[in-house]
Write a protein that holds these residues in place. Sequence first.
Motif, PDB file in Angstrom:
ATOM      1  N   THR A   1      39.233   1.716  40.700  1.00 16.03           N
ATOM      2  CA  THR A   1      39.477  -0.439  40.755  1.00 16.03           C
ATOM      3  C   THR A   1      38.177  -0.357  41.524  1.00 16.03           C
ATOM      4  O   THR A   1      37.154   0.188  41.756  1.00 16.03           O
ATOM      5  CB  THR A   1      40.150  -0.583  42.255  1.00 16.03           C
ATOM      6  OG1 THR A   1      40.967  -1.656  42.328  1.00 16.03           O
ATOM      7  CG2 THR A   1      40.131   0.361  43.200  1.00 16.03           C
ATOM      8  N   ASP A   2      37.678  -2.113  41.330  1.00 16.06           N
ATOM      9  CA  ASP A   2      36.427  -2.543  41.738  1.00 16.06           C
ATOM     10  C   ASP A   2      36.788  -3.625  42.939  1.00 16.06           C
ATOM     11  O   ASP A   2      35.871  -3.928  43.542  1.00 16.06           O
ATOM     12  CB  ASP A   2      36.180  -4.163  40.524  1.00 16.06           C
ATOM     13  CG  ASP A   2      35.828  -3.112  39.861  1.00 16.06           C
ATOM     14  OD1 ASP A   2      35.224  -2.182  39.440  1.00 16.06           O
ATOM     15  OD2 ASP A   2      36.532  -4.288  38.496  1.00 16.06           O
ATOM     16  N   GLU A   3      38.158  -2.799  43.573  1.00 12.66           N
ATOM     17  CA  GLU A   3      38.506  -3.749  44.969  1.00 12.66           C
ATOM     18  C   GLU A   3      38.242  -2.652  46.734  1.00 12.66           C
ATOM     19  O   GLU A   3      37.954  -1.666  46.111  1.00 12.66           O
ATOM     20  CB  GLU A   3      39.845  -3.508  45.222  1.00 12.66           C
ATOM     21  CG  GLU A   3      40.252  -4.405  44.315  1.00 12.66           C
ATOM     22  CD  GLU A   3      39.847  -5.726  44.791  1.00 12.66           C
ATOM     23  OE1 GLU A   3      39.899  -6.292  45.129  1.00 12.66           O
ATOM     24  OE2 GLU A   3      40.104  -6.514  43.258  1.00 12.66           O
ATOM     25  N   VAL A   4      37.889  -3.108  47.309  1.00 12.18           N
ATOM     26  CA  VAL A   4      37.095  -2.322  48.777  1.00 12.18           C
ATOM     27  C   VAL A   4      38.409  -1.923  49.249  1.00 12.18           C
ATOM     28  O   VAL A   4      38.393  -1.044  50.262  1.00 12.18           O
ATOM     29  CB  VAL A   4      35.736  -2.884  49.612  1.00 12.18           C
ATOM     30  CG1 VAL A   4      36.751  -4.356  50.234  1.00 12.18           C
ATOM     31  CG2 VAL A   4      35.067  -1.869  50.264  1.00 12.18           C
ATOM     32  N   GLU A   5      39.239  -2.337  49.439  1.00 13.80           N
ATOM     33  CA  GLU A   5      40.382  -2.498  49.824  1.00 13.80           C
ATOM     34  C   GLU A   5      41.201  -1.417  49.546  1.00 13.80           C
ATOM     35  O   GLU A   5      42.052  -2.453  48.240  1.00 13.80           O
ATOM     36  CB  GLU A   5      40.998  -4.265  50.945  1.00 13.80           C
ATOM     37  CG  GLU A   5      40.671  -4.709  51.356  1.00 13.80           C
ATOM     38  CD  GLU A   5      39.911  -4.269  52.865  1.00 13.80           C
ATOM     39  OE1 GLU A   5      41.140  -4.007  53.064  1.00 13.80           O
ATOM     40  OE2 GLU A   5      38.880  -4.714  53.329  1.00 13.80           O
ATOM     41  N   VAL A   6      41.341  -0.264  50.501  1.00 14.81           N
ATOM     42  CA  VAL A   6      42.060   0.470  48.970  1.00 14.81           C
ATOM     43  C   VAL A   6      43.273   1.709  49.911  1.00 14.81           C
ATOM     44  O   VAL A   6      43.616   2.835  49.679  1.00 14.81           O
ATOM     45  CB  VAL A   6      41.919   1.493  48.324  1.00 14.81           C
ATOM     46  CG1 VAL A   6      40.684   0.817  47.333  1.00 14.81           C
ATOM     47  CG2 VAL A   6      41.208   2.160  49.208  1.00 14.81           C
ATOM     48  N   LEU A   7      43.319   1.096  51.082  1.00 15.70           N
ATOM     49  CA  LEU A   7      44.183   1.735  52.668  1.00 15.70           C
ATOM     50  C   LEU A   7      45.850   1.932  52.148  1.00 15.70           C
ATOM     51  O   LEU A   7      46.151   3.003  52.388  1.00 15.70           O
ATOM     52  CB  LEU A   7      44.339   1.125  53.954  1.00 15.70           C
ATOM     53  CG  LEU A   7      44.994   1.713  55.201  1.00 15.70           C
ATOM     54  CD1 LEU A   7      44.335   2.939  55.404  1.00 15.70           C
ATOM     55  CD2 LEU A   7      44.585   1.074  56.511  1.00 15.70           C
TER      56      LEU A   7
ATOM     57  N   LYS B   1      47.314   5.669  52.528  1.00 13.90           N
ATOM     58  CA  LYS B   1      48.165   5.941  53.162  1.00 13.90           C
ATOM     59  C   LYS B   1      49.010   6.582  51.984  1.00 13.90           C
ATOM     60  O   LYS B   1      49.917   7.619  52.654  1.00 13.90           O
ATOM     61  CB  LYS B   1      48.765   4.781  53.353  1.00 13.90           C
ATOM     62  CG  LYS B   1      48.132   4.040  55.008  1.00 13.90           C
ATOM     63  CD  LYS B   1      48.686   2.959  55.218  1.00 13.90           C
ATOM     64  CE  LYS B   1      47.730   2.639  56.502  1.00 13.90           C
ATOM     65  NZ  LYS B   1      48.964   1.701  57.576  1.00 13.90           N
ATOM     66  N   VAL B   2      49.408   6.314  51.008  1.00 10.27           N
ATOM     67  CA  VAL B   2      50.271   6.863  49.736  1.00 10.27           C
ATOM     68  C   VAL B   2      49.889   8.311  49.102  1.00 10.27           C
ATOM     69  O   VAL B   2      50.525   8.817  49.569  1.00 10.27           O
ATOM     70  CB  VAL B   2      51.002   5.984  48.552  1.00 10.27           C
ATOM     71  CG1 VAL B   2      51.243   7.190  47.282  1.00 10.27           C
ATOM     72  CG2 VAL B   2      51.706   4.640  48.523  1.00 10.27           C
TER      73      VAL B   2
END
Length: 133
Positions: free
Chosen positions: A100-106, A110-111
């Motif tokens: 991903t290019d996202e920084v928010e991956v919490l 968790k999964v």
Amino acid sequence: MKIWNGFGTEHSMNLAMVGHFKTEVDARHALYVIDRMKEAMAAEEKGGRFSLGNHNREFSGELLKVMDEVNMHSFGYNDLEQFLYEVDATVHGNQLVLATDEVEVLGYIKVLLHLDAKIEMYSKHVHPHGSDI
């Protein structure tokens, strides 16, 4: 014609996250859970019950049913929004690779943790084997 040139602080994260599982079946199950959460959040958004940056403070009955189905009950509102972001997930043997290019991956972390994965995360910008995944 005017050409606009500008610079900003935004840049792609180009993040790779690898969940290492005991078996390929476990990795495929994790992919199933992620796909179900993505589907559920797309339905929430389409139904007007959830929008990016504007969270309803109650989970819908439909969303709670999916969370029960996949046995995931530790999500917060911000975690759920992440399932609307663009994330590519593929299984390679006993590994689930998320890009991903996202920084928010919490939400994704968790999964993976809930399903007993060992997690490796790195920027594909600097990791020597980033393009191999």
